[in-house]
Design a protein around this motif. Structure first.
Motif, mmCIF file in Angstrom:
data_model
loop_
_atom_site.group_PDB
_atom_site.id
_atom_site.type_symbol
_atom_site.label_atom_id
_atom_site.label_comp_id
_atom_site.label_asym_id
_atom_site.label_seq_id
_atom_site.Cartn_x
_atom_site.Cartn_y
_atom_site.Cartn_z
ATOM 1 N N ALA A 7 -7.766 61.438 -50.035
ATOM 2 C CA ALA A 7 -7.619 62.632 -49.205
ATOM 3 C C ALA A 7 -7.476 62.251 -47.737
ATOM 4 C CB ALA A 7 -8.829 63.539 -49.394
ATOM 5 N N ILE A 8 -6.503 62.841 -47.074
ATOM 6 C CA ILE A 8 -6.297 62.620 -45.649
ATOM 7 C C ILE A 8 -6.919 63.789 -44.905
ATOM 8 C CG2 ILE A 8 -4.604 62.301 -43.824
ATOM 9 C CD1 ILE A 8 -4.658 60.032 -45.860
ATOM 10 N N ASN A 9 -7.904 63.508 -44.080
ATOM 11 C CA ASN A 9 -8.588 64.576 -43.366
ATOM 12 C C ASN A 9 -8.827 64.269 -41.892
ATOM 13 O OD1 ASN A 9 -10.643 62.684 -43.601
ATOM 14 N ND2 ASN A 9 -11.620 63.770 -45.308
ATOM 15 N N ARG A 10 -8.133 63.250 -41.385
ATOM 16 C CA ARG A 10 -8.180 62.937 -39.953
ATOM 17 C C ARG A 10 -6.756 62.697 -39.469
ATOM 18 N NH1 ARG A 10 -13.166 59.377 -41.108
ATOM 19 N NH2 ARG A 10 -14.820 60.291 -39.848
ATOM 20 N N LEU A 11 -6.359 63.402 -38.420
ATOM 21 C CA LEU A 11 -5.019 63.260 -37.855
ATOM 22 C C LEU A 11 -5.137 62.622 -36.470
ATOM 23 C CD1 LEU A 11 -1.943 63.881 -37.953
ATOM 24 C CD2 LEU A 11 -2.494 66.135 -36.973
ATOM 25 N N VAL A 12 -4.501 61.457 -36.299
ATOM 26 C CA VAL A 12 -4.511 60.754 -35.024
ATOM 27 C C VAL A 12 -3.100 60.769 -34.449
ATOM 28 C CG1 VAL A 12 -4.950 58.569 -33.850
ATOM 29 C CG2 VAL A 12 -6.417 59.277 -35.753
ATOM 30 N N LEU A 13 -2.978 61.328 -33.257
ATOM 31 C CA LEU A 13 -1.687 61.492 -32.588
ATOM 32 C C LEU A 13 -1.620 60.579 -31.370
ATOM 33 C CD1 LEU A 13 -1.884 65.362 -32.717
ATOM 34 C CD2 LEU A 13 -0.105 64.069 -33.882
ATOM 35 N N TRP A 14 -0.737 59.592 -31.432
ATOM 36 C CA TRP A 14 -0.606 58.614 -30.341
ATOM 37 C C TRP A 14 0.518 58.999 -29.384
ATOM 38 C CZ3 TRP A 14 -3.602 54.195 -29.686
ATOM 39 C CH2 TRP A 14 -4.426 53.821 -30.771
ATOM 40 N N ASN A 15 0.242 58.930 -28.090
ATOM 41 C CA ASN A 15 1.327 58.900 -27.127
ATOM 42 C C ASN A 15 1.990 57.524 -27.226
ATOM 43 O OD1 ASN A 15 2.833 59.877 -24.745
ATOM 44 N ND2 ASN A 15 1.784 58.202 -23.714
ATOM 45 N N VAL A 16 3.239 57.408 -26.807
ATOM 46 C CA VAL A 16 3.962 56.140 -26.951
ATOM 47 C C VAL A 16 4.017 55.354 -25.647
ATOM 48 C CG1 VAL A 16 6.177 55.068 -27.528
ATOM 49 C CG2 VAL A 16 5.314 56.979 -28.906
ATOM 50 N N ASP A 17 4.700 55.897 -24.636
ATOM 51 C CA ASP A 17 4.932 55.153 -23.401
ATOM 52 C C ASP A 17 3.661 54.979 -22.577
ATOM 53 O OD1 ASP A 17 7.819 54.674 -23.508
ATOM 54 O OD2 ASP A 17 7.970 56.853 -23.428
ATOM 55 N N LEU A 170 0.302 67.462 -46.324
ATOM 56 C CA LEU A 170 -0.898 66.861 -46.900
ATOM 57 C C LEU A 170 -1.857 67.870 -47.512
ATOM 58 C CD1 LEU A 170 -1.510 64.374 -43.954
ATOM 59 C CD2 LEU A 170 -0.436 63.857 -46.153
ATOM 60 N N GLY A 171 -1.658 69.155 -47.211
ATOM 61 C CA GLY A 171 -2.510 70.179 -47.800
ATOM 62 C C GLY A 171 -3.869 70.315 -47.153
ATOM 63 N N THR A 172 -4.050 69.698 -45.979
ATOM 64 C CA THR A 172 -5.327 69.763 -45.268
ATOM 65 C C THR A 172 -5.147 70.510 -43.957
ATOM 66 O OG1 THR A 172 -6.042 67.636 -46.167
ATOM 67 C CG2 THR A 172 -7.171 68.404 -44.188
ATOM 68 N N PRO A 173 -5.996 71.488 -43.646
ATOM 69 C CA PRO A 173 -5.923 72.141 -42.332
ATOM 70 C C PRO A 173 -6.338 71.154 -41.249
ATOM 71 C CG PRO A 173 -7.158 73.480 -43.901
ATOM 72 C CD PRO A 173 -7.004 72.125 -44.513
ATOM 73 N N PHE A 174 -5.569 71.064 -40.178
ATOM 74 C CA PHE A 174 -5.907 70.176 -39.066
ATOM 75 C C PHE A 174 -6.185 71.011 -37.829
ATOM 76 C CE2 PHE A 174 -3.695 67.351 -41.977
ATOM 77 C CZ PHE A 174 -4.579 66.275 -42.004
ATOM 78 N N THR A 175 -7.395 70.855 -37.317
ATOM 79 C CA THR A 175 -7.880 71.620 -36.178
ATOM 80 C C THR A 175 -8.501 70.654 -35.172
ATOM 81 O OG1 THR A 175 -10.102 71.879 -37.105
ATOM 82 C CG2 THR A 175 -8.441 73.498 -37.781
ATOM 83 N N LYS A 176 -9.149 71.201 -34.164
ATOM 84 C CA LYS A 176 -9.815 70.356 -33.176
ATOM 85 C C LYS A 176 -10.877 69.474 -33.818
ATOM 86 C CE LYS A 176 -12.123 70.398 -28.705
ATOM 87 N NZ LYS A 176 -12.591 71.212 -27.558
ATOM 88 N N ALA A 177 -11.447 69.945 -34.926
ATOM 89 C CA ALA A 177 -12.524 69.201 -35.567
ATOM 90 C C ALA A 177 -12.063 67.895 -36.198
ATOM 91 C CB ALA A 177 -13.200 70.073 -36.629
ATOM 92 N N ASN A 178 -10.785 67.802 -36.572
ATOM 93 C CA ASN A 178 -10.336 66.586 -37.263
ATOM 94 C C ASN A 178 -9.007 66.039 -36.729
ATOM 95 O OD1 ASN A 178 -8.712 68.610 -38.263
ATOM 96 N ND2 ASN A 178 -9.077 68.157 -40.431
ATOM 97 N N THR A 179 -8.653 66.448 -35.493
ATOM 98 C CA THR A 179 -7.438 65.952 -34.846
ATOM 99 C C THR A 179 -7.810 65.306 -33.522
ATOM 100 O OG1 THR A 179 -6.168 67.799 -35.774
ATOM 101 C CG2 THR A 179 -5.152 66.568 -33.967
ATOM 102 N N VAL A 180 -7.217 64.156 -33.228
ATOM 103 C CA VAL A 180 -7.465 63.509 -31.946
ATOM 104 C C VAL A 180 -6.153 62.985 -31.370
ATOM 105 C CG1 VAL A 180 -7.988 61.244 -32.966
ATOM 106 C CG2 VAL A 180 -8.872 61.804 -30.706
ATOM 107 N N VAL A 181 -5.988 63.175 -30.063
ATOM 108 C CA VAL A 181 -4.843 62.645 -29.314
ATOM 109 C C VAL A 181 -5.296 61.414 -28.560
ATOM 110 C CG1 VAL A 181 -3.226 63.096 -27.426
ATOM 111 C CG2 VAL A 181 -3.759 64.901 -29.074
ATOM 112 N N ILE A 182 -4.472 60.367 -28.551
ATOM 113 C CA ILE A 182 -4.760 59.167 -27.768
ATOM 114 C C ILE A 182 -3.597 58.980 -26.796
ATOM 115 C CG2 ILE A 182 -5.267 56.699 -27.797
ATOM 116 C CD1 ILE A 182 -6.189 56.992 -30.686
ATOM 117 N N GLY A 183 -3.879 59.093 -25.499
ATOM 118 C CA GLY A 183 -2.805 59.008 -24.521
ATOM 119 C C GLY A 183 -3.299 58.574 -23.159
#
Length: 250
Positions: A7-17, A170-183
Motif C-alpha cells: 500500500a502506498i500511503n505517503r506522497l513525496v513531491l520534489w522540486n527539481v531545479d 493508487l486509490g489512496t486519499p492524499f492530504t496534508k497528513a500524508n503529503t510532503v513537498v521538498i523544495g
C-alpha cells in the motif's frame, strides 16, 4: 517506474531545479533558442525562475523583451523549449551538477514504507525527465503523478492536481497528513502551505533558511547531504502526530 504491491500511503513531491539538480546554463540557452524561434528576435533578458512555472516565466520574458503575448505564443514557446532542451541533453551532466546528497536522499526516501516519489516543478514535464535522467535520478521518480510547468496553474493548485492523480492511480486519499513537498524556494513553501502538504525546505537554492521558515516550511535542512535527516523529516511530516513538528529539533 514500477510501483510495489504494498500500500502506498505517503506522497513525496520534489522540486527539481536547485533542489535536486542545477542545469541553469543549459536552460538559459534553450530559452534563448526557443525565444528566437517563436519571436524572430534574440533574447535580451530572461526573468529569474524564483520557483515559478515555465508558463509564467515565458509570459514575463515575452513582456520584458517587448513582445505582446498572443494566444499562440505559449503553446509555440513550450514546443520550442522542449525541442531546444532535448537538443542539449548531452550537455546537462557536463555543464550542470547534481545537488549535494540528491541521489542518496532519493534512494533513502524510496525505502520508507508506503512512499511514492514524484515531482512538483515549474519545469515542463519533458525537460524535468531529461534533467533527472542526466544524473541517474529518474529511476526514483514516478513522473506520471507529478505537477509540471506547462500546466497553467499556481503551484499550490499543481500540488492538488498531483494529489488527485496519485489518488486516482493508487486509490489512496492524499492530504496534508500524508503529503510532503521538498523544495528550495519560498514559492515551494507557500504552495505547500496553501495547497495542503507538509514542507521540507532545503536551503540549497536562492532562499535562505530563515526565508523558508517564514514562508511556512515545517522543517528546514541546509542541503540533502544527510540522507538520514531527510528520511526523518519525511516520516515526521507524513505520519500522525499529537503535536506540531518543531523544525529546530530535526
Amino acid at each position: 517506474m514500477i510501483l510495489q504491491e504494498a500500500a502506498i500511503n505517503r506522497l513525496v513531491l520534489w522540486n527539481v531545479d536547485l533542489t535536486l539538480v542545477d542545469v541553469s546554463i543549459v536552460t538559459r540557452d534553450a530559452y534563448a533558442e526557443a525565444f528566437r524561434a517563436v519571436t524572430g528576435r534574440p533574447l535580451v533578458k530572461l526573468v529569474p525562475p524564483l520557483g515559478r512555472p515555465d508558463s509564467e516565466i515565458i509570459f514575463e520574458t515575452l513582456a520584458v523583451n517587448g513582445i505582446v503575448a498572443e494566444d499562440d505564443h505559449l503553446p509555440a514557446f513550450l514546443k520550442e523549449l522542449a525541442a531546444a532542451f532535448a537538443d542539449r541533453r548531452g550537455r546537462l551532466s557536463k555543464e550542470g551538477r547534481m545537488m549535494a546528497g540528491a541521489k542518496d536522499a532519493l534512494k533513502a526516501v524510496s525505502r520508507v514504507d508506503g512512499v511514492v516519489q514524484t515531482v512538483l516543478t515549474g519545469t515542463i514535464k519533458s525537460n524535468a525527465v531529461l534533467k533527472l535522467k542526466a544524473f541517474g535520478l529518474d529511476k526514483y521518480i514516478d513522473f506520471e503523478l507529478g505537477g509540471y510547468g506547462e500546466e497553467v496553474y499556481p503551484k499550490a493548485t499543481l500540488l492538488q492536481v498531483a494529489q488527485s492523480r496519485a489518488r486516482q492511480r493508487l486509490g489512496t486519499p492524499f492530504t496534508k497528513a500524508n503529503t510532503v513537498v521538498i523544495g528550495d524556494s519560498t514559492r515551494d513553501a507557500q504552495a505547500a502551505k496553501i495547497g495542503g502538504a507538509g514542507m521540507i525546505g532545503v536551503a540549497s537554492g536562492r532562499s535562505m533558511a530563515s526565508e523558508l521558515r517564514e514562508a511556512g516550511a515545517d522543517i528546514v535542512l541546509p542541503d540533502l547531504s544527510d540522507a538520514a535527516e531527510v528520511v526523518k523529516a519525511v516520516v515526521a511530516l507524513t505520519s500522525p502526530v499529537d503535536s506540531p513538528v518543531d523544525s529546530r529539533g530535526i
